[in-house]
Write a protein that holds these residues in place. Structure first.
Motif, PDB file in Angstrom:
ATOM      1  N   LEU A 264       0.844  -1.201   0.000  1.00 58.01           N
ATOM      2  CA  LEU A 264       0.000   0.000   0.000  1.00 58.01           C
ATOM      3  C   LEU A 264       0.876   1.247   0.000  1.00 58.01           C
ATOM      4  O   LEU A 264       0.658   2.182  -0.787  1.00 58.01           O
ATOM      5  N   LYS A 265       1.888   1.278   0.839  1.00 60.10           N
ATOM      6  CA  LYS A 265       2.812   2.419   0.872  1.00 60.10           C
ATOM      7  C   LYS A 265       3.526   2.586  -0.465  1.00 60.10           C
ATOM      8  O   LYS A 265       3.692   3.702  -0.966  1.00 60.10           O
ATOM      9  N   ARG A 266       3.967   1.474  -1.041  1.00 63.27           N
ATOM     10  CA  ARG A 266       4.700   1.529  -2.302  1.00 63.27           C
ATOM     11  C   ARG A 266       3.835   2.097  -3.428  1.00 63.27           C
ATOM     12  O   ARG A 266       4.294   2.900  -4.245  1.00 63.27           O
ATOM     13  N   LYS A 267       2.580   1.687  -3.479  1.00 65.15           N
ATOM     14  CA  LYS A 267       1.669   2.194  -4.501  1.00 65.15           C
ATOM     15  C   LYS A 267       1.453   3.707  -4.341  1.00 65.15           C
ATOM     16  O   LYS A 267       1.458   4.461  -5.318  1.00 65.15           O
ATOM     17  N   VAL A 268       1.264   4.156  -3.119  1.00 65.74           N
ATOM     18  CA  VAL A 268       1.048   5.587  -2.877  1.00 65.74           C
ATOM     19  C   VAL A 268       2.292   6.371  -3.247  1.00 65.74           C
ATOM     20  O   VAL A 268       2.222   7.430  -3.888  1.00 65.74           O
ATOM     21  N   ASP A 269       3.476   5.874  -2.882  1.00 62.25           N
ATOM     22  CA  ASP A 269       4.726   6.544  -3.228  1.00 62.25           C
ATOM     23  C   ASP A 269       4.892   6.656  -4.749  1.00 62.25           C
ATOM     24  O   ASP A 269       5.459   7.636  -5.250  1.00 62.25           O
ATOM     25  N   ALA A 270       4.361   5.673  -5.474  1.00 64.55           N
ATOM     26  CA  ALA A 270       4.460   5.683  -6.937  1.00 64.55           C
ATOM     27  C   ALA A 270       3.406   6.572  -7.585  1.00 64.55           C
ATOM     28  O   ALA A 270       3.440   6.779  -8.806  1.00 64.55           O
ATOM     29  N   GLY A 271       2.482   7.096  -6.780  1.00 68.88           N
ATOM     30  CA  GLY A 271       1.423   7.940  -7.329  1.00 68.88           C
ATOM     31  C   GLY A 271       0.262   7.164  -7.916  1.00 68.88           C
ATOM     32  O   GLY A 271      -0.621   7.749  -8.567  1.00 68.88           O
ATOM     33  N   ASP A 272       0.234   5.852  -7.696  1.00 69.78           N
ATOM     34  CA  ASP A 272      -0.879   5.024  -8.172  1.00 69.78           C
ATOM     35  C   ASP A 272      -1.914   4.942  -7.057  1.00 69.78           C
ATOM     36  O   ASP A 272      -1.849   4.064  -6.186  1.00 69.78           O
ATOM     37  N   LEU A 273      -2.878   5.856  -7.091  1.00 71.92           N
ATOM     38  CA  LEU A 273      -3.787   6.035  -5.961  1.00 71.92           C
ATOM     39  C   LEU A 273      -5.142   5.366  -6.151  1.00 71.92           C
ATOM     40  O   LEU A 273      -6.037   5.518  -5.319  1.00 71.92           O
ATOM     41  N   GLY A 274      -5.310   4.648  -7.260  1.00 67.11           N
ATOM     42  CA  GLY A 274      -6.579   3.982  -7.487  1.00 67.11           C
ATOM     43  C   GLY A 274      -7.337   4.572  -8.651  1.00 67.11           C
ATOM     44  O   GLY A 274      -6.760   5.150  -9.585  1.00 67.11           O
ATOM     45  N   LYS A 275      -8.649   4.465  -8.570  1.00 68.22           N
ATOM     46  CA  LYS A 275      -9.506   4.875  -9.677  1.00 68.22           C
ATOM     47  C   LYS A 275      -9.308   6.336 -10.059  1.00 68.22           C
ATOM     48  O   LYS A 275      -9.347   6.710 -11.228  1.00 68.22           O
ATOM     49  N   LYS A 276      -9.047   7.194  -9.062  1.00 68.75           N
ATOM     50  CA  LYS A 276      -8.964   8.633  -9.345  1.00 68.75           C
ATOM     51  C   LYS A 276      -7.726   9.006 -10.156  1.00 68.75           C
ATOM     52  O   LYS A 276      -7.704  10.053 -10.796  1.00 68.75           O
ATOM     53  N   THR A 277      -6.688   8.157 -10.143  1.00 64.64           N
ATOM     54  CA  THR A 277      -5.507   8.433 -10.967  1.00 64.64           C
ATOM     55  C   THR A 277      -5.412   7.502 -12.176  1.00 64.64           C
ATOM     56  O   THR A 277      -4.465   7.588 -12.947  1.00 64.64           O
ATOM     57  N   GLY A 278      -6.382   6.608 -12.332  1.00 60.44           N
ATOM     58  CA  GLY A 278      -6.386   5.695 -13.459  1.00 60.44           C
ATOM     59  C   GLY A 278      -5.642   4.401 -13.236  1.00 60.44           C
ATOM     60  O   GLY A 278      -5.693   3.491 -14.041  1.00 60.44           O
ATOM     61  N   ARG A 279      -4.938   4.314 -12.123  1.00 61.73           N
ATOM     62  CA  ARG A 279      -4.169   3.103 -11.821  1.00 61.73           C
ATOM     63  C   ARG A 279      -4.027   2.966 -10.312  1.00 61.73           C
ATOM     64  O   ARG A 279      -3.674   3.923  -9.617  1.00 61.73           O
ATOM     65  N   GLY A 280      -4.315   1.790  -9.817  1.00 62.75           N
ATOM     66  CA  GLY A 280      -4.066   1.437  -8.419  1.00 62.75           C
ATOM     67  C   GLY A 280      -3.626  -0.009  -8.429  1.00 62.75           C
ATOM     68  O   GLY A 280      -2.579  -0.353  -8.956  1.00 62.75           O
ATOM     69  N   PHE A 281      -4.431  -0.902  -7.866  1.00 65.58           N
ATOM     70  CA  PHE A 281      -4.195  -2.316  -8.058  1.00 65.58           C
ATOM     71  C   PHE A 281      -4.697  -2.764  -9.426  1.00 65.58           C
ATOM     72  O   PHE A 281      -4.223  -3.741  -9.984  1.00 65.58           O
ATOM     73  N   TYR A 282      -5.659  -2.021  -9.954  1.00 66.36           N
ATOM     74  CA  TYR A 282      -6.176  -2.260 -11.300  1.00 66.36           C
ATOM     75  C   TYR A 282      -6.017  -0.990 -12.126  1.00 66.36           C
ATOM     76  O   TYR A 282      -5.681   0.079 -11.605  1.00 66.36           O
ATOM     77  N   GLU A 283      -6.268  -1.089 -13.420  1.00 64.21           N
ATOM     78  CA  GLU A 283      -6.226   0.066 -14.301  1.00 64.21           C
ATOM     79  C   GLU A 283      -7.654   0.462 -14.665  1.00 64.21           C
ATOM     80  O   GLU A 283      -8.531  -0.373 -14.805  1.00 64.21           O
ATOM     81  N   TYR A 284      -7.865   1.794 -14.818  1.00 61.98           N
ATOM     82  CA  TYR A 284      -9.181   2.364 -15.095  1.00 61.98           C
ATOM     83  C   TYR A 284      -9.106   3.316 -16.258  1.00 61.98           C
ATOM     84  O   TYR A 284      -8.082   3.932 -16.511  1.00 61.98           O
ATOM     85  N   GLU A 285     -10.237   3.475 -16.948  1.00 63.63           N
ATOM     86  CA  GLU A 285     -10.310   4.454 -18.025  1.00 63.63           C
ATOM     87  C   GLU A 285     -10.179   5.845 -17.431  1.00 63.63           C
ATOM     88  O   GLU A 285     -10.763   6.128 -16.392  1.00 63.63           O
TER      89      GLU A 285
END
Length: 285
Positions: A264-285
């Motif tokens: 979770l920390k690694r994803k946030v540090d990478a800027g992958d915050l989820g649906k609102k950024t288009g990428r989290g654990f999954y990818e979004y339009e």
């Protein structure tokens, strides 16, 4: 103050939660002033409301006239003083105690002394937020669930000095917005996040440690426990940064069982915050 005297509601914060709260209030007949610190944030919030209302219209859950009326009830601003004539204010700013206390101190200075000041915080102490004011009996937690226009629940969180009339008004307002309430004492994480954050973190750990693929972690929880979303999908929808903030607050207050998952920390540090950024654990339009 009673619910009958509330006609104009202030919302501090035009992000995901703030604009959702503003939309629901406006749809239920309240005049709304939505404030954020930058014009861009306010405009983004208003645009999000427009998009949400359009989706409701397209699904025949609202008429065009109802959507337009709701839009007309919402005023966007960057000036906190524009909330001076509001009958109740709901703060939905970032989950940082110093920022919330500053906002509440400023709100106390500009609003009438009987105005209720509510916070949408998901983990921070209502009592500590209220201590920045001299109206601690009129400070309460109104924790809306995300996405606000769809989710039915609101957690009413009672601080150490919150008055009974304030509690009654908070329940009545939420119910007038079409929500169902439950009440929590001012303990870390309240009811929802005290239970939800360990569940999300354990789902992330299970994926990170190779117990199952992310899809199967989610599918297992959806089909095995009858929840609508698995932990990784839900984390993406909430926002991984928000999950991390909540987990770190709980870890600080309650110890190791709330320690945030490393991934979770690694994803946030990478800027992958989820649906609102288009990428989290999954990818979004």
């Amino acid at each position: 103050m009673t619910i009958e005297s509330v006609e104009r509601i202030g919302v501090v914060g035009a992000g995901t939660m703030g604009n959702g709260i503003a939309q629901v209030c406006a749809l239920n007949g309240y005049e709304v002033v939505m404030r954020d610190i930058e014009t861009e944030f306010v405009e983004n919030g208003l645009e999000a409301i427009d998009d949400s209302l359009e989706r409701f219209v397209s699904k025949n859950r609202l008429s065009e006239e109802e959507a337009e009326s709701a839009k007309e009830r919402i005023t966007g601003t960057t000036d906190l003083d524009d909330l001076d004539d509001c009958d109740l204010v709901i703060e939905a700013a970032v989950e940082k105690m110093d920022i919330k206390q500053e906002i509440f101190a400023d709100l106390e200075a500009i609003t009438d002394e009987d105005v209720i000041l509510a916070t949408n915080t998901s983990t921070l102490s209502i009592t500590t937020i209220a201590s920045a004011t001299d109206r601690e009996d009129r400070v309460i937690g109104l924790h809306f669930m995300n996405p606000v226009p769809i989710m039915e629940g609101v957690e009413v969180v009672v601080g150490e000095k919150t008055g009974e009339e304030t509690v009654e008004t908070a329940h009545a307002l939420a119910e007038d917005l079409g929500k169902t309430t439950w009440e929590s004492d001012d303990k870390p994480g309240f009811v929802t996040n005290r239970i939800l954050m360990p569940w999300i973190n354990e789902g992330i750990r299970a994926y990170d440690e190779g117990v199952a693929s992310k899809e199967d972690v989610d599918r297992g929880m959806e089909l095995g426990t009858n929840v609508p979303m698995g932990p990784l999908t839900l984390a993406d929808h909430i926002g991984l940064d928000i999950c991390l903030d909540a987990s770190e607050t709980l870890y600080e207050e309650l110890g190791d069982r709330y320690k945030p998952a490393y991934l979770l920390k690694r994803k946030v540090d990478a800027g992958d915050l989820g649906k609102k950024t288009g990428r989290g654990f999954y990818e979004y339009e």
